[in-house]
Motif scaffolding. Structure first.
Motif, mmCIF file in Angstrom:
data_model
loop_
_atom_site.group_PDB
_atom_site.id
_atom_site.type_symbol
_atom_site.label_atom_id
_atom_site.label_comp_id
_atom_site.label_asym_id
_atom_site.label_seq_id
_atom_site.Cartn_x
_atom_site.Cartn_y
_atom_site.Cartn_z
ATOM 1 N N LEU A 190 0.821 -1.215 0.000
ATOM 2 C CA LEU A 190 0.000 0.000 0.000
ATOM 3 C C LEU A 190 0.850 1.257 0.000
ATOM 4 C CD1 LEU A 190 -2.822 -1.057 2.475
ATOM 5 C CD2 LEU A 190 -2.994 -0.780 -0.001
ATOM 6 N N VAL A 191 1.912 1.270 0.782
ATOM 7 C CA VAL A 191 2.808 2.435 0.815
ATOM 8 C C VAL A 191 3.509 2.593 -0.531
ATOM 9 C CG1 VAL A 191 4.916 3.348 1.858
ATOM 10 C CG2 VAL A 191 3.121 2.407 3.306
ATOM 11 N N ALA A 192 3.983 1.484 -1.090
ATOM 12 C CA ALA A 192 4.671 1.553 -2.386
ATOM 13 C C ALA A 192 3.717 2.018 -3.483
ATOM 14 C CB ALA A 192 5.262 0.194 -2.738
ATOM 15 N N ALA A 193 2.478 1.565 -3.441
ATOM 16 C CA ALA A 193 1.509 1.998 -4.449
ATOM 17 C C ALA A 193 1.198 3.485 -4.301
ATOM 18 C CB ALA A 193 0.236 1.174 -4.315
ATOM 19 N N ALA A 194 1.101 3.956 -3.055
ATOM 20 C CA ALA A 194 0.818 5.371 -2.825
ATOM 21 C C ALA A 194 1.969 6.248 -3.305
ATOM 22 C CB ALA A 194 0.550 5.616 -1.342
ATOM 23 N N LEU A 195 3.203 5.735 -3.211
ATOM 24 C CA LEU A 195 4.368 6.521 -3.639
ATOM 25 C C LEU A 195 4.685 6.338 -5.117
ATOM 26 C CD1 LEU A 195 6.702 5.957 -0.570
ATOM 27 C CD2 LEU A 195 5.297 7.959 -1.100
ATOM 28 N N GLY A 196 3.969 5.443 -5.800
ATOM 29 C CA GLY A 196 4.141 5.293 -7.239
ATOM 30 C C GLY A 196 5.138 4.240 -7.654
ATOM 31 N N PHE A 197 5.544 3.364 -6.745
ATOM 32 C CA PHE A 197 6.472 2.294 -7.101
ATOM 33 C C PHE A 197 5.657 1.064 -7.494
ATOM 34 C CE2 PHE A 197 8.842 4.747 -3.826
ATOM 35 C CZ PHE A 197 9.828 5.242 -4.661
#
Length: 59
Positions: A13-20
């Motif tokens: 979820l964090v990676a998706a929010a940051l665009g990774f």
């Protein structure tokens, strides 16, 4: 083991929010894999305890 699923889900979820996108996909894949392993082990444990009639030790 369920803690690992939650950890990988949060990483995804964090990676998706940051665009990774690639990292998020990998973390989701790992979370799914660990969850299915947990599910299989739980069902095997449940069936084993029903067949043998043994209960887990009381704490």
């Amino acid at each position: 083991m369920l803690g690992w699923v939650i950890t990988f889900l949060l990483i995804a979820l964090v990676a998706a929010a940051l665009g990774f996108g690639g990292l998020a996909g990998t973390a989701v894949g790992l979370a799914k894999l660990v969850f299915y392993i947990f599910l299989v082990l739980f069902v095997v444990s449940l069936v084993y305890s029903l067949i043998t009639g043994r209960r887990p030790p009381a704490v």
